[in-house]
Design a protein around this motif. Structure first.
Motif: not given
Length: 380
Positions: A153-174
């Motif tokens: 529910e916010r605006s953003y400029y860029n987004a990315a993620f760390s690794c495949a979501p099948t990994s427990a280490k996956c993080v999504i970032l904006t």
């Protein structure tokens, strides 16, 4: 008759003296070397195939025989493919730069979605609702797996993620630029119920602009601004900092003069951060972050690495094919889709020749490099 006493002969090893002993030692050493050189091909293949690429290459210089076997079992990196976004329907094209072939697939799952980023064969998608809410999801176009994320529910400029979501280490970032000294970073993970947003303050000494490019390396998100400053976010410690490293001069000049014919890309390889700067009619300039001296250094070679640059996300590969090594592949194809534009650092020239192009065209964000499946014949 007196019986003669028989003289007992000494063992051969006891009779060797002087030059004879030295010759025996040389012969023994030759036998040892011969044993390694004459290992059965099957055994050599078994040993060398278990080595990582770097050790495999080192082993290949032992002798011609080892070089032949090491090269035959070396696991080369697979080249990413260039994915084209359609203008109207849901038919997407994938271009393989190695085979120079194009494949087409339909994805109704991507209807009204915008591709933000790609990594490990997955796409980060965003669909806006009433220009207020953003619905993010992770989608694998080759397996058709779709993972929905909490509503943003916010605006953003860029987004990315760390690794495949099948990994427990996956993080999504904006990332959102609030003002020259304030940035808002939001994170979540597959299975989360909501996003976590924190505002981080910069030191005012930095001239910071919009955070333009993102890459994940060694557990950290690196964010490159329009003016060339580098921000670092640690998703585990939830810390944000702007490195006190003066940006490359050409990036600053690009922003000041607002010369939009120029562009930049950021990527990572084995923990190293690379920034590629291009200008119409000029050779690309590559900078590598020296994390010991904390400064940018211009590099003239990639040591066999191949970079695949696109505005949304860029990638790196090692030992793809001989002709593609030590090159930069850009997200454009010429000659009716038969040739991908690239720049060879060995020959200091573009392929095809004289490709003086404007990288900031209207379709600059309509393509992205994505990792194909290892056995892509199975899904065609």
């Amino acid at each position: 008759m007196s019986k003669r006493r028989k003289r007992k002969s000494k063992p051969a090893s006891d009779r060797i003296t002087g030059n004879g002993r030295a010759a025996a030692e040389v012969k023994s050493e030759n036998l040892k070397q011969q044993a390694w050189a004459d290992l059965p091909v099957e055994l050599l293949e078994l040993i060398l195939s278990r080595l990582i690429v770097v050790d495999n290459v080192r082993a290949s210089v032992v002798c011609k025989r080892w070089h032949s076997v090491a090269s035959s079992v070396r696991a080369a990196d697979q080249s990413p493919w260039l994915m084209y976004f359609p203008k109207s329907d849901n038919c997407y094209d994938f271009y393989d730069p190695v085979q120079r072939k194009t494949y087409s697939l339909e994805f109704p799952e991507l209807d009204e979605c915008r591709v933000c980023y790609t990594k490990d064969g997955w796409l980060l998608l965003c669909r806006e609702q009433w220009a207020i809410y953003h619905h993010f999801s992770l989608f694998n176009p080759f397996t058709r797996e779709l993972i929905k994320l909490p509503r943003f529910e916010r605006s953003y400029y860029n987004a990315a993620f760390s690794c495949a979501p099948t990994s427990a280490k996956c993080v999504i970032l904006t990332v959102k630029h609030v003002n020259p000294t304030l940035v808002a970073i939001s994170t979540c993970y597959p299975g989360a119920n909501e996003w976590t947003t924190v505002n981080y303050q910069h030191r005012s000494v930095f001239v910071i602009s919009i955070w333009d490019k993102l890459v994940f390396s060694n557990g950290l998100f690196y964010c490159l601004s329009l003016t060339g400053w580098l921000g670092v976010f640690d998703p585990l410690e939830r810390t944000w900092s702007v490195l006190e490293i003066p940006p490359p001069k050409c990036l600053v000049e690009n922003f000041i003069t607002k010369d939009w014919r120029k562009g930049k890309f950021i990527t990572a390889h084995e923990g190293n951060i690379f920034v590629i700067h291009i200008c119409c009619g000029e050779d690309p300039i590559i900078f590598k972050l020296d994390q010991t001296l904390m400064e940018w250094k211009e590099v003239k070679t990639l040591g066999g690495v191949t970079l695949f640059a696109s505005f949304l996300s860029s990638h790196s590969r090692t030992y793809i094919t001989g002709i593609m090594r030590n090159s930069i592949y850009f997200s454009k194809v010429r000659f009716y889709g038969k040739r991908c534009i690239s720049f060879s650092l060995d020959e200091h020239r573009y392929y095809p020749n004289k490709q003086c192009h404007d990288w900031v065209e209207r379709n600059a964000f309509d393509t992205i490099w994505i990792e194909p499946p290892k056995d892509f014949a199975g899904w065609m």
